[in-house]
Design an enzyme around this catalytic site. Structure first.
Site, PDB file in Angstrom:
ATOM      1  N   HIS A   1      -6.236  -6.871  -6.994  1.00  0.00           N
ATOM      2  CA  HIS A   1      -7.404  -6.310  -6.350  1.00  0.00           C
ATOM      3  C   HIS A   1      -7.834  -5.134  -7.214  1.00  0.00           C
ATOM      4  O   HIS A   1      -7.171  -4.098  -7.243  1.00  0.00           O
ATOM      5  CB  HIS A   1      -7.090  -5.856  -4.924  1.00  0.00           C
TER       6      HIS A   1
ATOM      7  N   LYS B   1       0.847  -1.182   0.000  1.00  0.00           N
ATOM      8  CA  LYS B   1       0.000   0.000   0.000  1.00  0.00           C
ATOM      9  C   LYS B   1       0.885   1.234   0.000  1.00  0.00           C
ATOM     10  O   LYS B   1       1.985   1.219   0.552  1.00  0.00           O
ATOM     11  CB  LYS B   1      -0.924   0.015   1.211  1.00  0.00           C
TER      12      LYS B   1
END
Length: 415
Positions: A283, A225
Site C-alpha cells: 500500500h 499498523k
C-alpha cells in the site's frame, strides 16, 4: 515531445547499456491497484450504517466528492483515462452498489455485481477489502480481538462474506483478487494483557480464512499498523504479529508505507520479508507524520521502493496498491498524479544499468557505485516517460493539467 527527442534520449540511455524501449514495454505490463476510497473520502455507500470512523480520518472538504457508485465510477473512468497502461481497482466492502440494506455479515456477491460488470467493460482487475471500521460494532476500537465472542463472530462472518465475494471477483474477471485484512484493533492507553488480545485476533483470523479458495481466484493478505488515533499505546495487529502470521499461515503480507515509524525505510523491508513470504502486497502512500496518507510524490521514498522491486526481481511476487486520501485537493487529480508517480518511479528503476551496478557493488567499488548513481540522475527520464504516455494516448504537462482542471470544474457542483 518530438520523436527526435525520444531517439536522442534512447541513445543517451543506450550509452549506459540500458534499452529504453524494453523498459517502456515492461512498465506497460505492471498493474497498479488504484484505491476507490480516495474518490469519496472513505464514506462508502452503505445505506443502513453511517460513514467512516474508528481509525480513519479525512482532512478537507474540497468540492466534487463522489456521492454515489455511478459518480465514483465516472470519476474513476476519467482517472484511468489519464493513466497509461491497464490497471486494477481496490474496492472496500463498504462500497456495495445496491438498494438493499444488508448488515456487513450478510454481504453477498450480488451487492457488488455492478462493479464486476463495470470492471469487465473497462478491462480492469478488482481487489477487495473487508471494512472493519465505521460501524457500531467497532467497540472501543476492537473487532476481531474483542473479548466479547458475539462481536468477534460478527466480524468473522463479515470477513468470510468478503472472502467469498473476492473469490467470485477473481473467477469472473480471470485474475486473482487480493483480499486484504486490516483491523483497527488496539488500546489508547497501556493494556495489561497484550497476549490475550493477540491470541483472540489470531484465532479469529484462523476461523475467518479457514474456507479454502482457489489461489487463481483469491489471495488473502494481512496488514499491520504501528498505531492510530485511539490506539496509541498498543496495536494488536502489529508488524511482528502479521509478519509471523503470514509466514506461518501462508498469506500475503501487506506493507503499508504509512504504517511504520516516520524514519523507517519501508523499501528496505522488501528484500527481508521476501525471503520468508511468497508474495507481498504494497500500500503505497506518503506519510508526513504517522499514517497521514498524503498523495504520492516522486520523492526518494518512492524511488527507493521502485528500485527495490526492480533490482530484487520482486515485481512478479508483489501486488502494488495505493492508499492515500486527501480531501484538500481534487480527488481525481490525486488519483492521476499519485498513480503516475508510482509508474514514473518504476520507470526510473527500469532505466538503470542494473547488472553493471550490481557488479560494481559485488567488487566493493563504492567510489564507482557513488559516481554512477549520481551521474545517472542527469539522464532524460522525463523524455522516456513522455514517450510512454504518447504510446498510450494520455496527455502530459500542461495538456494533462488542463484536462484535470476541466474535469474538476465539471464535478465541483456536487459540493
Amino acid at each position: 515531445m518530438t520523436r527526435l527527442n525520444y531517439d536522442a534520449a534512447r541513445d543517451a540511455f543506450a550509452e549506459w547499456g540500458v534499452d529504453a524501449d524494453a523498459a517502456i514495454k515492461q512498465l506497460a505490463d505492471i498493474p497498479i491497484s488504484m484505491h476507490c476510497w480516495q474518490g469519496d473520502d472513505v464514506v462508502g455507500f452503505e445505506q443502513s450504517e453511517g460513514g467512516s470512523a474508528g481509525g480513519i480520518q479525512i482532512t478537507g472538504n474540497y468540492p466534487g466528492r463522489a456521492r454515489t457508485a455511478a459518480e465514483l465510477r465516472a470519476d474513476l473512468e476519467f482517472a484511468y483515462g489519464k493513466i497509461p497502461g491497464k490497471h486494477r481497482l481496490n474496492l472496500h466492502a463498504s462500497y456495495l452498489d445496491t438498494d438493499e440494506t444488508p448488515a456487513r455479515d450478510e454481504l453477498d456477491y450480488h451487492h457488488f455485481a455492478s462493479w464486476v460488470d463495470w470492471a469487465k467493460d473497462n478491462g480492469l482487475g478488482l481487489d477487495f477489502n473487508p471494512t472493519f471500521f465505521g460501524h457500531p460494532k467497532v467497540d472501543e476500537n476492537l473487532t476481531l480481538s474483542h473479548p466479547d465472542k458475539d462481536i468477534r463472530n460478527f466480524w468473522i462472518r463479515h470477513g468470510q462474506c468478503c472472502r467469498a465475494i473476492a473469490a467470485k471477483f477473481g473467477e469472473e474477471l480471470g485474475s486473482p483478487c487480493v483480499n486484504n485484512i486490516w483491523v483497527p484493533d488496539g488500546y489508547k492507553d497501556t493494556p495489561i494483557d497484550r497476549l490475550a488480545a493477540r491470541e483472540r485476533l489470531e484465532s479469529a483470523i484462523d476461523e475467518m480464512i479457514a474456507q479454502p479458495y482457489d489461489a487463481a481466484h483469491m489471495l488473502d493478505a494481512v496488514e499491520a499498523k504501528l498505531f492510530g488515533i485511539g490506539v496509541e499505546a498498543c496495536t494488536v495487529g502489529s508488524h511482528e504479529f502479521y509478519m509471523g502470521y503470514a509466514i506461518r499461515k501462508g498469506t500475503l503480507l501487506c506493507l503499508d508505507m504509512g504504517h511504520f515509524h516516520p524514519t523507517e525505510n519501508v523499501a528496505d523491508k522488501l528484500s527481508s520479508v521476501s525471503q520468508s513470504v511468497k508474495e507481498i502486497l504494497l500500500h503505497v502512500s506518503r506519510p508526513m507524520r504517522w499514517d497521514s496518507d498524503h498523495v504520492i510524490l516522486l520523492n526518494d521514498d518512492i524511488l527507493a521502493m521502485a528500485q527495490e522491486l526492480v533490482f530484487g526481481n520482486l515485481l512478479p511476487r508483489t501486488h502494488i496498491g495505493l492508499d492515500f486520501f486527501d480531501a484538500t485537493i481534487a480527488r481525481t487529480s490525486s488519483w492521476v498524479i499519485g498513480t503516475r508517480n508510482m509508474q514514473k518511479a518504476l520507470l526510473r528503476a527500469l532505466l538503470m544499468p542494473q547488472a553493471e551496478l550490481k557488479s560494481i557493488e559485488e567488487k566493493l567499488d563504492f567510489t564507482q557505485r557513488f559516481l554512477m548513481t549520481e551521474e545517472l540522475k542527469d539522464l532524460p527520464y522525463g523524455v522516456i516517460w513522455d514517450e510512454f504516455c504518447a504510446r498510450n494516448n494520455v496527455p502530459t504537462g500542461k495538456a494533462l493539467i488542463a484536462d484535470l482542471n476541466s474535469y474538476q470544474a465539471s464535478v465541483a457542483p456536487r459540493g
